[in-house]
Design an enzyme around this catalytic site. Structure first.
Site, PDB file in Angstrom:
ATOM      1  N   VAL A 195      -0.560 -10.619   0.726  1.00  0.00           N
ATOM      2  CA  VAL A 195       0.805 -10.961   0.329  1.00  0.00           C
ATOM      3  C   VAL A 195       1.815 -10.026   1.019  1.00  0.00           C
ATOM      4  CG1 VAL A 195       0.878  -9.608  -1.825  1.00  0.00           C
ATOM      5  CG2 VAL A 195       2.170 -11.721  -1.656  1.00  0.00           C
ATOM      6  N   ASP A 196       1.405  -8.803   1.274  1.00  0.00           N
ATOM      7  CA  ASP A 196       2.246  -7.815   1.965  1.00  0.00           C
ATOM      8  C   ASP A 196       2.620  -8.334   3.365  1.00  0.00           C
ATOM      9  OD1 ASP A 196       3.520  -5.429   2.528  1.00  0.00           O
ATOM     10  OD2 ASP A 196       1.696  -4.207   2.630  1.00  0.00           O
ATOM     11  N   SER A 248      -3.246  -6.236  -6.864  1.00  0.00           N
ATOM     12  CA  SER A 248      -4.569  -5.569  -6.763  1.00  0.00           C
ATOM     13  C   SER A 248      -5.783  -6.500  -6.810  1.00  0.00           C
ATOM     14  CB  SER A 248      -4.756  -4.480  -7.845  1.00  0.00           C
ATOM     15  OG  SER A 248      -4.030  -3.319  -7.524  1.00  0.00           O
ATOM     16  N   ASN A 263       0.873  -1.184   0.000  1.00  0.00           N
ATOM     17  CA  ASN A 263       0.000   0.000   0.000  1.00  0.00           C
ATOM     18  C   ASN A 263       0.909   1.232   0.000  1.00  0.00           C
ATOM     19  OD1 ASN A 263       0.627   0.694   2.821  1.00  0.00           O
ATOM     20  ND2 ASN A 263      -0.536  -1.160   3.276  1.00  0.00           N
TER      21      ASN A 263
HETATM   22  N1  AR6 Z   1       2.086 -15.676  -2.355  1.00  0.00           N
HETATM   23  C1  AR6 Z   1       1.489 -15.330  -3.521  1.00  0.00           C
HETATM   24  N2  AR6 Z   1       0.303 -14.693  -3.591  1.00  0.00           N
HETATM   25  C2  AR6 Z   1      -0.311 -14.396  -2.425  1.00  0.00           C
HETATM   26  C3  AR6 Z   1       0.246 -14.712  -1.155  1.00  0.00           C
HETATM   27  C4  AR6 Z   1       1.503 -15.383  -1.151  1.00  0.00           C
HETATM   28  N3  AR6 Z   1       2.109 -15.712  -0.021  1.00  0.00           N
HETATM   29  N4  AR6 Z   1      -0.627 -14.264  -0.197  1.00  0.00           N
HETATM   30  C5  AR6 Z   1      -1.679 -13.716  -0.843  1.00  0.00           C
HETATM   31  N5  AR6 Z   1      -1.500 -13.793  -2.189  1.00  0.00           N
HETATM   32  P1  AR6 Z   1      -3.583  -8.836  -1.722  1.00  0.00           P
HETATM   33  P2  AR6 Z   1      -3.930  -6.298  -3.186  1.00  0.00           P
HETATM   34  C6  AR6 Z   1      -2.365 -13.324  -3.293  1.00  0.00           C
HETATM   35  O1  AR6 Z   1      -4.869  -8.631  -1.007  1.00  0.00           O
HETATM   36  O2  AR6 Z   1      -5.254  -6.723  -3.716  1.00  0.00           O
HETATM   37  C7  AR6 Z   1      -2.503  -5.491   1.774  1.00  0.00           C
HETATM   38  O3  AR6 Z   1      -3.063  -5.337   3.035  1.00  0.00           O
HETATM   39  C8  AR6 Z   1      -3.822 -13.110  -3.024  1.00  0.00           C
HETATM   40  O4  AR6 Z   1      -4.510 -14.362  -3.025  1.00  0.00           O
HETATM   41  O5  AR6 Z   1      -2.413  -9.328  -0.943  1.00  0.00           O
HETATM   42  O6  AR6 Z   1      -2.955  -5.639  -4.117  1.00  0.00           O
HETATM   43  C9  AR6 Z   1      -1.609  -4.338   1.372  1.00  0.00           C
HETATM   44  O7  AR6 Z   1      -0.961  -3.757   2.494  1.00  0.00           O
HETATM   45  C10 AR6 Z   1      -4.221 -12.251  -4.212  1.00  0.00           C
HETATM   46  O8  AR6 Z   1      -4.426 -13.060  -5.363  1.00  0.00           O
HETATM   47  O9  AR6 Z   1      -3.095  -7.477  -2.476  1.00  0.00           O
HETATM   48  C11 AR6 Z   1      -2.571  -3.395   0.733  1.00  0.00           C
HETATM   49  O10 AR6 Z   1      -3.224  -2.590   1.698  1.00  0.00           O
HETATM   50  C12 AR6 Z   1      -2.961 -11.410  -4.467  1.00  0.00           C
HETATM   51  O11 AR6 Z   1      -1.927 -12.034  -3.691  1.00  0.00           O
HETATM   52  C13 AR6 Z   1      -3.570  -4.289   0.061  1.00  0.00           C
HETATM   53  O12 AR6 Z   1      -3.550  -5.524   0.805  1.00  0.00           O
HETATM   54  C14 AR6 Z   1      -3.066  -9.967  -4.072  1.00  0.00           C
HETATM   55  O13 AR6 Z   1      -3.896  -9.841  -2.919  1.00  0.00           O
HETATM   56  C15 AR6 Z   1      -3.207  -4.603  -1.367  1.00  0.00           C
HETATM   57  O14 AR6 Z   1      -4.231  -5.317  -1.975  1.00  0.00           O
END
Ligand code: AR6
Length: 178
Positions: A39-40, A127, A30
């Site tokens: 993932v963050d 995203s 973010n």
């Molecule tokens: N490895 C690969 N992909 C993953 C993992 C992992 N270990 N964990 C989750 N994913 P998101 P965004 C996938 O929500 O939509 C955070 O709080 C997940 O299933 O992580 O860009 C940040 O701080 C999905 O397909 O990221 C921001 O505030 C993808 O990663 C916000 O979320 C992205 O999901 C960003 O939201």
């Protein structure tokens, strides 16, 4: 699924991005850069406090990271050497420049990798989690941006690491016809 584009291997796999040994992995961050969920959260947990310390220094120097831009830190305790952090756009229905901002995120990560002499990079699906960007649209933007970039710049491998089998299937379908 693997496809050669020029001399670059484009790989789509299901897995956990924190375990990838590519020169860099990308964090769907973010604008605050100090961690979050999804993932963050997984990247900060696996990489340890060194990543947050570097992010804090970047914050002190430049303030928040605007949506679509990217910054680079160490990979901390992970196998990768670097984390490239990019805040992707929050999906608001498509009328707030979301598609261009997502393109910018992928392009700026690739460019930062190139500028740092990094030859291989792993991306999550930026995203499409908490930020609710429709995954079919996001996959098309991700794959076309990467394809355009690697036609012009040399990278050994670009890997997409999809967390679920369903997401992997979407990316595979899109790659078949782009
Ligand atoms: N490895 C690969 N992909 C993953 C993992 C992992 N270990 N964990 C989750 N994913 P998101 P965004 C996938 O929500 O939509 C955070 O709080 C997940 O299933 O992580 O860009 C940040 O701080 C999905 O397909 O990221 C921001 O505030 C993808 O990663 C916000 O979320 C992205 O999901 C960003 O939201």
């Amino acid at each position: 699924m693997e496809k050669m584009i020029g001399k670059t291997r484009l790989n789509l796999i299901q897995g956990d991005i924190t375990l990838q040994e590519t020169g860099a992995i990308v964090n769907a961050a973010n604008t605050g850069l100090l961690g979050g969920g999804g993932v963050d959260g997984a990247i900060h947990r696996a990489g340890g406090p060194e990543i947050r310390e570097e992010c804090k220094k970047i914050r002190a120097k430049q303030g928040k990271c605007p949506t679509g831009e990217a910054v680079i830190t160490t990979g901390g305790n992970m196998a990768t050497g670097h984390v490239i952090h990019t805040p992707g756009p929050v999906w608001h229905g498509g009328n707030r420049n979301e598609e261009q901002l997502l393109r910018n995120s992928y392009y700026n990560c690739l460019n930062l990798a190139k500028e740092n002499g990094i030859k291989s990079i792993s991306f999550p699906s930026i995203s499409t989690g908490v930020y609710r960007f429709p995954i079919d649209k996001a996959a098309r933007i991700a794959l076309t941006t990467v394809k355009e970039f690697i036609q012009e710049h040399k990278l050994e491998e670009v890997r997409f690491v999809l967390f679920s089998e369903k997401d992997l299937k979407v990316y595979e379908e899109v790659l078949k016809d782009c």
